[in-house]
Design a protein around this motif. Structure first.
Motif, PDB file in Angstrom:
ATOM      1  N   ASP A  95       2.482  -5.559   3.605  1.00  0.00           N
ATOM      2  CA  ASP A  95       1.657  -6.308   4.557  1.00  0.00           C
ATOM      3  C   ASP A  95       1.488  -5.476   5.824  1.00  0.00           C
ATOM      4  N   HIS A  96       1.997  -5.925   6.968  1.00  0.00           N
ATOM      5  CA  HIS A  96       1.818  -5.203   8.235  1.00  0.00           C
ATOM      6  C   HIS A  96       3.009  -4.301   8.566  1.00  0.00           C
ATOM      7  N   TYR A 140      -7.753  -5.559   1.564  1.00  0.00           N
ATOM      8  CA  TYR A 140      -7.956  -4.139   1.249  1.00  0.00           C
ATOM      9  C   TYR A 140      -8.470  -3.986  -0.180  1.00  0.00           C
ATOM     10  N   THR A 194       0.837  -1.199   0.000  1.00  0.00           N
ATOM     11  CA  THR A 194       0.000   0.000   0.000  1.00  0.00           C
ATOM     12  C   THR A 194       0.870   1.246   0.000  1.00  0.00           C
ATOM     13  N   LEU A 232       7.829   5.080   6.515  1.00  0.00           N
ATOM     14  CA  LEU A 232       7.635   6.467   6.093  1.00  0.00           C
ATOM     15  C   LEU A 232       8.885   6.917   5.337  1.00  0.00           C
ATOM     16  N   SER A 278       5.085  -1.064   8.140  1.00  0.00           N
ATOM     17  CA  SER A 278       4.851   0.297   7.657  1.00  0.00           C
ATOM     18  C   SER A 278       6.150   1.105   7.658  1.00  0.00           C
ATOM     19  N   LYS A 303       0.556   5.500   0.233  1.00  0.00           N
ATOM     20  CA  LYS A 303      -0.339   6.614   0.528  1.00  0.00           C
ATOM     21  C   LYS A 303       0.464   7.902   0.734  1.00  0.00           C
ATOM     22  N   THR A 335       3.723   7.016   2.927  1.00  0.00           N
ATOM     23  CA  THR A 335       3.809   5.825   3.771  1.00  0.00           C
ATOM     24  C   THR A 335       3.683   4.602   2.880  1.00  0.00           C
ATOM     25  N   LEU A 336       4.586   3.664   3.102  1.00  0.00           N
ATOM     26  CA  LEU A 336       4.590   2.402   2.384  1.00  0.00           C
ATOM     27  C   LEU A 336       4.260   1.313   3.388  1.00  0.00           C
ATOM     28  N   ALA A 337       3.373   0.420   3.026  1.00  0.00           N
ATOM     29  CA  ALA A 337       3.082  -0.719   3.892  1.00  0.00           C
ATOM     30  C   ALA A 337       3.246  -1.992   3.084  1.00  0.00           C
TER      31      ALA A 337
END
Length: 268
Positions: free
Chosen positions: A222-223, A163, A125, A227, A225, A127, A218-220
């Motif tokens: 899976d779990h 997601y 993910t 910045l 995370s 964002k 922010t990069l995720a």
């Protein structure tokens, strides 16, 4: 043949007690606990526990098979319930499992100085932190679209039920080696125009997400995370590696989907 195994548990009281019980039962069956170099990883908890187990052993992913025991709701990665440990250990000790392999997503981060690779089991993910994420999207090195919006999700087939599904993406069977790109709240106007629907890319295709300005994101994975404010581009593709699960009884992907989202009670 000896079974080298380890157990990763969620850390709550029930999961810890089940881990201790598994060690006891496995020892009685001649299975060997090997926390450093196991061939089988038993995850006790939920899908989040299995994600943690996967990332702990991601460097040895080609040599390991996973078995999931769920202590709450049935998970997509967990076949076994808390009261079935005796049956599970007996089957592991006496039977060869059917090995089922699921595709993974390769995520390559590029900065001015280096490249860093990650492998995601569920999703990646991206964002914007301070507002709108602005990025150029290239597919197979050709411009596809200019994106403005909250973010982008790249999911694996097994992660397509997470997601990605909430964003209107398709549920994809894990036998299809692919990744899916879905938009999070894209902005469409005369300047920026996005496709609006999710995109499925087969193996050997890749999508590049190119930062159009200096921005905190922010990069995720899976779990996990992260910045960052130094990302130039992110390349996403189907990984050459897969995750393997040891199945000791049939429980198909579509049964998992039905039980997770529809249930057995909704009969016509």
């Amino acid at each position: 043949m000896h079974l080298n195994y380890t157990v990763i548990d969620r850390g709550d009281e029930l999961s810890r007690s089940l881990a201790a019980k598994f060690h006891l039962l496995a020892g009685e069956r001649g299975m060997i606990r090997n926390d450093a170099r196991p061939n089988f990883v038993i995850s006790i908890g939920g899908d989040g526990t299995l994600l943690q187990a996967y990332h702990k052993f991601v460097e040895r992913i080609d040599d390991i098979s996973f078995v999931g025991v769920h202590t709450g709701h049935l998970g997509f990665y967990a076949d076994w319930k808390a009261d079935e440990l005796e049956e599970l250990v007996a089957l592991m000790a006496e039977n060869e499992p059917r090995i089922v392999s699921y595709p993974l997503a390769k995520i390559e981060l590029e900065t001015a100085n280096d490249k860093t690779c990650f492998t995601a089991l569920n999703e990646f993910t991206l964002k914007g932190v301070d507002g709108t994420l602005v990025a150029q999207i290239n597919i197979n090195d050709e411009l596809f679209e200019m994106f403005r919006g909250d973010g982008i999700v790249i999911s694996t087939p097994s992660g397509s039920t997470a997601y990605n599904k909430s964003l209107g993406g398709a549920i994809v069977h894990p036998s299809m080696e692919s990744i899916q790109m879905a938009e999070i709240a894209s902005i469409n106007n005369r300047v920026y125009r996005t496709l609006g629907s999710s995109v499925l890319l087969p193996k050997h295709h890749h999508v590049d997400i190119i930062s159009s300005k200096k921005q905190r994101i922010t990069l995720a994975i899976d779990h996990i995370s992260i910045l960052r404010d130094d990302i130039r581009a992110i390349r996403c593709a189907v990984s050459d590696h897969k995750i393997s699960f040891a199945r000791y009884r049939p429980f198909t992907f579509w049964n998992r989907v039905r039980e997770a989202f529809i249930g057995y009670d909704h009969q016509q």
